[in-house]
Design a protein around this motif. Structure first.
Motif, PDB file in Angstrom:
ATOM      1  N   LYS A   1      -4.069  -2.666  -1.964  1.00 56.77           N
ATOM      2  CA  LYS A   1      -4.185  -1.940  -3.231  1.00 56.77           C
ATOM      3  C   LYS A   1      -3.712  -2.783  -4.412  1.00 56.77           C
ATOM      4  O   LYS A   1      -4.384  -2.881  -5.412  1.00 56.77           O
ATOM      5  CB  LYS A   1      -3.365  -0.652  -3.189  1.00 56.77           C
ATOM      6  N   GLU A   2      -2.544  -3.349  -4.305  1.00 57.45           N
ATOM      7  CA  GLU A   2      -2.041  -4.073  -5.467  1.00 57.45           C
ATOM      8  C   GLU A   2      -1.155  -5.251  -5.046  1.00 57.45           C
ATOM      9  O   GLU A   2      -0.677  -5.317  -3.903  1.00 57.45           O
ATOM     10  CB  GLU A   2      -1.270  -3.132  -6.377  1.00 57.45           C
TER      11      GLU A   2
ATOM     12  N   ASP B   1       2.438   4.644   0.761  1.00 61.85           N
ATOM     13  CA  ASP B   1       1.904   5.864   1.379  1.00 61.85           C
ATOM     14  C   ASP B   1       0.494   6.183   0.882  1.00 61.85           C
ATOM     15  O   ASP B   1       0.029   7.307   1.008  1.00 61.85           O
ATOM     16  CB  ASP B   1       2.852   7.046   1.117  1.00 61.85           C
ATOM     17  N   ARG B   2      -0.195   5.185   0.298  1.00 61.81           N
ATOM     18  CA  ARG B   2      -1.546   5.450  -0.183  1.00 61.81           C
ATOM     19  C   ARG B   2      -2.601   5.171   0.888  1.00 61.81           C
ATOM     20  O   ARG B   2      -3.788   5.223   0.636  1.00 61.81           O
ATOM     21  CB  ARG B   2      -1.836   4.607  -1.416  1.00 61.81           C
ATOM     22  N   GLY B   3      -2.138   4.822   2.100  1.00 64.31           N
ATOM     23  CA  GLY B   3      -3.072   4.558   3.185  1.00 64.31           C
ATOM     24  C   GLY B   3      -3.744   5.841   3.647  1.00 64.31           C
ATOM     25  O   GLY B   3      -3.422   6.940   3.185  1.00 64.31           O
TER      26      GLY B   3
ATOM     27  N   ILE C   1       0.846  -1.194   0.000  1.00 66.11           N
ATOM     28  CA  ILE C   1       0.000   0.000   0.000  1.00 66.11           C
ATOM     29  C   ILE C   1       0.882   1.244   0.000  1.00 66.11           C
ATOM     30  O   ILE C   1       0.572   2.240  -0.638  1.00 66.11           O
ATOM     31  CB  ILE C   1      -0.931   0.010   1.227  1.00 66.11           C
TER      32      ILE C   1
ATOM     33  N   SER D   1      -3.009  -3.904  -9.933  1.00 68.71           N
ATOM     34  CA  SER D   1      -4.097  -3.470  -9.067  1.00 68.71           C
ATOM     35  C   SER D   1      -5.012  -4.647  -8.728  1.00 68.71           C
ATOM     36  O   SER D   1      -5.396  -5.411  -9.616  1.00 68.71           O
ATOM     37  CB  SER D   1      -4.907  -2.379  -9.756  1.00 68.71           C
TER      38      SER D   1
ATOM     39  N   ASP E   1      -1.525   1.484   8.235  1.00 70.95           N
ATOM     40  CA  ASP E   1      -2.430   2.399   8.916  1.00 70.95           C
ATOM     41  C   ASP E   1      -2.678   2.067  10.383  1.00 70.95           C
ATOM     42  O   ASP E   1      -2.646   2.936  11.240  1.00 70.95           O
ATOM     43  CB  ASP E   1      -3.785   2.411   8.193  1.00 70.95           C
TER      44      ASP E   1
ATOM     45  N   ASP F   1      -7.728  -3.184   3.129  1.00 72.14           N
ATOM     46  CA  ASP F   1      -7.441  -2.025   2.268  1.00 72.14           C
ATOM     47  C   ASP F   1      -6.286  -2.276   1.307  1.00 72.14           C
ATOM     48  O   ASP F   1      -5.536  -1.344   0.979  1.00 72.14           O
ATOM     49  CB  ASP F   1      -7.079  -0.775   3.104  1.00 72.14           C
TER      50      ASP F   1
ATOM     51  N   GLY G   1      -1.233   7.986   5.115  1.00 67.96           N
ATOM     52  CA  GLY G   1      -0.176   8.358   4.192  1.00 67.96           C
ATOM     53  C   GLY G   1       1.223   8.115   4.702  1.00 67.96           C
ATOM     54  O   GLY G   1       2.171   8.735   4.234  1.00 67.96           O
TER      55      GLY G   1
ATOM     56  N   PRO H   1       4.517   6.207   4.661  1.00 66.54           N
ATOM     57  CA  PRO H   1       5.115   5.270   3.710  1.00 66.54           C
ATOM     58  C   PRO H   1       5.694   4.009   4.361  1.00 66.54           C
ATOM     59  O   PRO H   1       5.862   2.994   3.684  1.00 66.54           O
ATOM     60  CB  PRO H   1       6.218   6.097   3.054  1.00 66.54           C
TER      61      PRO H   1
END
Lengths: 547, 390
Positions: free
Chosen positions: B196-197, B101-103, B99, B202, B112, B194, B106, B108
């Motif tokens: 992401k990829e 810093d897309r939590g 994930i 993705s 979260d 959560d 944020g 990195p």
């Protein structure tokens, strides 16, 4: 806390007062005139008025003073009337008329005027009340009053105690009174008096006594000339010793407290597991639906309370046999319908009974809704048995322990003394031999399974008092029950007793330092390790049925 | 039909070939129909179906793992959900680190939930979790190590039968309680979510989902091949012998506990692999996976499909999961009645499960002239003798 206490005292007080005699009409009018002066009297003139009111013989006096002290006495502007007012959820005030004691409609704060007091007057009222309660004719009220005074002593309180202690009849109250005086003596007296007070206070358990001793010790350590005066070093020694003694006693009772909690938890485990011991140990059936039998028992309690809403006090007594019958019958049905076809395949009974447990859960969900149901506790279950000021036993836990032991011993008697028990043991030890001796083994199986299930139902009645009654009730206990049975040694009633109590106590002793979850984990891991050491549990089964 | 059954080519085939063929055909069909046809077409296989099938195949691999220990070695593990979940958490940790810093917070470096708990640095056991190779290692090593420790202790002291079942249950229960704790460092109650990829693709894209489904099918084929090889090897014969008469195997001079630990570890690793493939497809892993109920459900699949036949486990897992999906969608309140009833009926009427039903139909068509190439489903009498002692 103090507030609750005082209200308790006050309610006792007014009840006794009302029971005593009807108020005289003449003094009543005088009382009312005095009351009428309350709203207009200035704060500076308040003290004499309060004294006058307190001198009235009217039974409403203590209640009035109590409310005045707590700032709950108001003047209703529109009706020109004194009321007790308390803020409620809707941002308005609930009212009670002082003289008529009937409920009035709630009003907003703007319709009210507070009868104001200050610290001095509140102190005055407190002393007046203490005096009144201390000289009350009911020992219960006097006891409450002295206990309250012990927690925060006041000057007038002490003067009245000095006066009243000579005439006090009750030993307990007199002792408490002397404790109050001794604390006073400890704080104010000369060194010799202090020493005497300490020696007399030694062995008391009241937290207030300890606080006073600790305070005195701090005061003493703060003063400079400790090394010079021999008296003071002696005082220091006495104080340290007394405090040490109290701490030791405190630790001891704390230990007892944990033990009591542990045993009560163990009793719950015992109740949950003991039916399983029978079905699992005697018949070799892993009954995954055992938890649901407990659930049925709990729901039976609920149904009985719903059916007889006026008999809550007796509902538990009715629920015990009813739950035994309901769960027992279901047990017999399960045995006849499913388990007898799976003889000698214990792992498959596990799967089949698990299926049954799913069905029973869903059945309860369909009939009673998936929400938890509230089972009421009768009056006699609430409250606690006070052994001393720092140690008391809550009644519901106490009853659970007693109840679990009763169930245990009756079961033990059934299995050891009755002919049914003889048959059950015979079948469990050597089925073929028992059959050869004309014991109907299939009949014995059905009854045994019914008995085990019935006991689970009884356990459910007890559980309904401790936790929420819901469709998942059984699930929460089934793993613990299995562990208890395995830990104790399958088929051994005594093993189950020892295992349940050990696990319960262990858990409770670990809990304060580790938290409930970690305690639970440690117990589980400990158990897994124990099984490695003794694969057959604490008390392994002997005889032919054993491997 | 008879001619086909009697043809010499057919006789050489065994269940491994069939299973791999069926898996291959299914995968090919689903892939082609998902990609080549437009939504609304009769042949179109929806993305939802693809991820559902992927989930079923994970369950099938898990059931296979249970069948390996229960059906072939007589170890009724009520704790295989724990191995599944451990594999899942290993994958979850990796996905969590992807994930970046897309939590929500944020951060990195930290996931979260750690930021939420005011942790300032990663716990040591999260070190390396952003490395793919390390993740793959952990997926196998985590469950394998737990199985090794637990198995060594349990089998050395000859804990067996019911006792073993119950302490495996205790094991998964203890793990569930631990993973529910926030201090454990695995997201507590909420678990890991959560995502992401995965490997830079993705997780939301249908193509990734399809790829995951294909990967799961390959993993299942691999798992089946491994299991098939094991049960047909000499070692597998010893394992089966242990199931039927452990004492005799010991008297002959084998050390049953070594075989048991070994097969337990292999099975746990397969379960871990299933968990690792499951997590990216459902998008989360939480401590609920450790619940004893889940582990029992796996055993149910195996029992319904037919224990002691590897393909039976797959059939059971897929059939029961499919029934669950259908029933909980149509009439959720009936599902537990259905599952419970199914369970009682299967144990009473079909002790060998669906696969047993299958086999008896085949036998009627073609009475066996020689022992089949694959191991027989456990005979009820032998099982009874072995189990009734405990």
């Amino acid at each position: 806390m103090l507030r609750i206490f005082s209200l308790l005292v006050f309610s006792c007080m007014s009840w006794f007062a009302l029971a005593e005699n009807a108020p005289a009409t003449e003094s009543n009018t005088q009382f009312e005139t005095l009351l009428a002066q309350l709203p207009s009297t200035k704060l500076s003139k308040m003290a004499p008025l309060v004294d006058k009111i307190a001198a009235q013989p009217s039974p409403q006096v203590p209640e009035l003073l109590q409310h005045l002290m707590e700032g709950e006495l108001y003047y209703l502007k529109a009706a020109n009337e004194l009321v007790y007012a308390q803020p409620n959820q809707q941002q308005t005030y609930d009212l009670t008329s002082v003289l008529k004691t009937e409920a009035l409609a709630p009003v907003s704060i703007y319709a009210l005027k507070k009868i104001r007091t200050n610290n001095r007057i509140r102190g005055q009222i407190r002393d007046l009340l203490a005096n009144m309660y201390l000289s009350n004719s009911s020992p219960a009220v006097r006891l409450q009053a002295i206990k309250q005074l012990l927690d925060n002593p006041s000057k007038t309180g002490i003067t009245s105690i000095t006066r009243l202690i000579k005439t006090e009849q009750e030993k307990e109250i007199r002792e408490l009174m002397s404790v109050v005086l001794l604390i006073e003596q400890l704080e104010k007296g000369q060194t010799a008096e202090k020493l005497a007070a300490i020696s007399q206070l030694e062995g008391r358990l009241e937290p207030t006594v300890k606080n006073a001793l600790v305070k005195e010790l701090k005061k003493l350590s703060a003063s400079q000339d400790l090394s010079i005066s021999q008296d003071k070093s002696e005082l220091h020694k006495a104080l340290t010793r007394a405090i040490g003694q109290m701490e030791q006693d405190g630790d001891f009772y704390q230990l007892l407290d944990y033990l009591f909690f542990g045993l009560s938890m163990g009793s719950v485990l015992l109740l949950a597991a003991i039916g399983l011991t029978i079905t699992f140990g005697v018949m070799g059936v892993i009954n995954m639906a055992h938890g649901e039998m407990m659930m049925l028992g709990a729901y039976t309690t609920y149904v009985i309370q719903q059916t007889f809403p006026n008999l809550i006090e007796y509902s538990l007594l009715m629920a015990v046999p009813a739950a035994f019958l309901v769960s027992g019958l279901v047990g017999v049905l399960i045995e006849r319908g499913v388990i007898r076809f799976l003889k000698g395949r214990p792992l498959e009974t596990l799967l089949a009974t698990f299926g049954i447990s799913l069905i029973l859960q869903q059945l309860v969900r369909t009939v009673f809704s998936p929400l938890n149901r509230q089972v009421e506790a009768p009056q006699w279950m609430s409250g606690s048995l006070e052994i001393n000021p720092i140690f008391s036993l809550t009644y519901n836990r106490l009853y659970i322990i007693i109840f679990a032991l009763m169930v245990f011993f009756s079961l033990l008697m059934i299995l050891k003394k009755s002919s049914l028990g003889l048959h059950v043991r015979a079948v469990s030890q050597n089925r073929d031999m028992a059959r050869a001796l004309s014991i109907k083994s299939s009949w014995v199986d059905a009854i045994t399974f019914g008995l085990g299930s019935g006991v689970a139902g009884i356990a459910g009645v007890a559980l309904s008092q401790l936790t929420n009654v819901g469709p998942n009730l059984g699930q929460d206990y089934i793993i613990d029950s299995f562990l208890v049975v395995v830990f104790g040694g399958v088929g051994s009633l005594w093993g189950t007793l020892v295992a349940a109590m050990t696990l319960g106590t262990f858990n409770k002793f670990l809990e304060p330092s580790m938290g409930p979850v970690l305690a639970n984990i440690i117990v589980l891991v400990g158990l897994v390790l124990f099984i490695q050491k003794r694969p057959k549990g604490l008390f392994p089964q002997k005889g032919r049925s054993a491997e | 039909m008879k001619n086909l059954l009697h043809s010499p080519g057919f006789k050489k085939l065994n269940s491994l070939h069939f299973v791999i063929a069926i898996l291959f055909i299914t995968t090919l069909y689903v892939t082609v129909c998902n990609l080549a046809f437009a939504p609304g077409s009769f042949f179109y296989v929806s993305n939802y179906t693809v991820s559902l099938l992927g989930k079923y195949l994970c369950y099938a691999l898990l059931a296979l793992a249970v069948d390996l220990v229960w059906g072939y070695c007589g170890i009724l593990s009520l704790g295989h959900g724990a191995f599944f979940a451990l594999g899942g958490y290993a994958m979850g940790m990796y996905l969590m680190r992807q994930i970046g810093d897309r939590g929500v917070y944020g951060n990195p470096d930290l996931p979260d939930f750690m930021v939420f708990l005011n942790w300032t640095e990663l716990p040591w056991y999260w070190a390396g979790s952003d490395n793919v190779l390390f993740m793959v290692l952990l997926v196998f090593a985590g469950p394998g190590l737990l199985a090794y420790i637990f198995g060594t202790m349990a089998f050395r002291s000859r804990v067996s039968g019911v006792y073993l079942s119950i302490i495996t249950q205790a094991m998964t229960y203890a793990l569930m309680l631990s993973f529910f704790r926030n201090e454990m460092g695995f997201g507590g109650n909420n678990g890991l979510t959560d995502f992401k990829e995965i490997f830079g693709f993705s997780l939301q894209s249908p193509d990734t989902k399809l790829a995951l489904f294909v990967a799961t099918a390959v993993a299942l084929a691999f798992g089946y091949a491994v299991s098939h090889f094991i049960v047909n090897s000499k070692m597998g014969r010893v394992v089966t012998a242990i199931r039927d008469a452990e004492d005799r195997v010991r008297f002959v001079g084998y050390k049953p506990q070594h075989y048991k630990v070994w097969i337990f570890v292999v099975s746990a690793m397969l379960a871990g692999l299933a968990g690792a493939l499951y997590v990216p497809q459902v998008g989360m892993i939480n401590p609920g996976e450790f619940s004893p109920l889940n582990s029992i459900e796996i055993v149910i699949w195996v029992a319904i499909g037919g224990r002691g036949t590897l393909y039976g486990a797959i059939i059971g897992a897929v059939v029961v999961s499919y029934a669950k999906t259908r029933f909980t969608a149509i009439m959720p309140e009936v599902w537990l009645f259905g599952l419970g009833g199914l369970f009682v009926l299967v144990t009473l009427l079909l002790p060998k499960g669906i696969a047993g039903l299958f086999a008896s139909v085949l036998n009627k068509l073609d009475p066996p002239t020689q022992p089949a190439n694959e191991p027989q489903a456990p005979s009820t009498t032998a099982t009874t003798a072995a189990e009734s002692k405990s």
